[in-house]
Design a protein around this motif. Structure first.
Motif, PDB file in Angstrom:
ATOM      1  N   SER A 189      45.206  41.697  33.076  1.00 37.42           N
ATOM      2  CA  SER A 189      45.954  40.583  32.488  1.00 37.42           C
ATOM      3  C   SER A 189      46.946  41.143  31.488  1.00 37.42           C
ATOM      4  O   SER A 189      46.790  42.254  30.977  1.00 37.42           O
ATOM      5  N   THR A 207      39.797  43.706  36.585  1.00 36.55           N
ATOM      6  CA  THR A 207      40.714  42.581  36.524  1.00 36.55           C
ATOM      7  C   THR A 207      41.709  42.790  35.393  1.00 36.55           C
ATOM      8  O   THR A 207      41.318  43.097  34.266  1.00 36.55           O
ATOM      9  N   ASN A 233      44.801  39.568  40.609  1.00 37.36           N
ATOM     10  CA  ASN A 233      45.069  40.647  39.646  1.00 37.36           C
ATOM     11  C   ASN A 233      43.871  41.591  39.527  1.00 37.36           C
ATOM     12  O   ASN A 233      43.517  42.017  38.414  1.00 37.36           O
TER      13      ASN A 233
END
Length: 125
Positions: free
Chosen positions: A25, A23, A77
């Motif tokens: 970010s 994931t 994402n």
């Protein structure tokens, strides 16, 4: 702050399956090709698979073709690596990485800008 966080590694018997996830970010996920690499003890980091921004185009190293599948969920994402028919030689730390291009599925680790911390996958015989 850019982060790539892998999850889902573990111990599995030969012939089994495992899915690892990553994931992201801190950057625009859809501006990046995502890749998976692996590194076994005393070996160099090697390319496993890559996927373009839309998820339509993928690329695999020969040794995993037909056994592994890379996919991505841009709404989350997250990029995944589904690993089937696992072999002891698949044992390694698996890393996800992000390449600042939408379409070029590079095999070269030096071209990838961001890296996760890695997740251990161990396949017992």
């Amino acid at each position: 702050q850019v982060q790539l966080v892998e999850s889902g590694g573990g111990l599995v018997q030969a012939g089994g399956s495992l899915t690892v996830a990553c994931t992201a970010s801190g950057f625009t996920f859809t501006d990046y090709v995502m890749g998976w690499f692996r590194q076994a003890p005393q070996k160099e980091r090697e390319f496993v698979a890559a996927i373009n921004w839309s998820g339509i185009n993928t690329r695999y190293t020969d040794s995993v073709q037909g056994r592994f599948a890379i996919s991505r969920d841009n709404a989350k994402n997250t990029v995944y690596l589904q690993m089937n028919s696992l072999r002891p030689e698949d044992t390694a730390v698996y890393y996800c990485a992000a390449l600042r291009t939408r379409i070029r599925l590079s095999r070269a680790p030096d071209e990838y800008r961001y890296w996760g911390q890695g997740t251990q996958v161990t396949v017992s015989s």
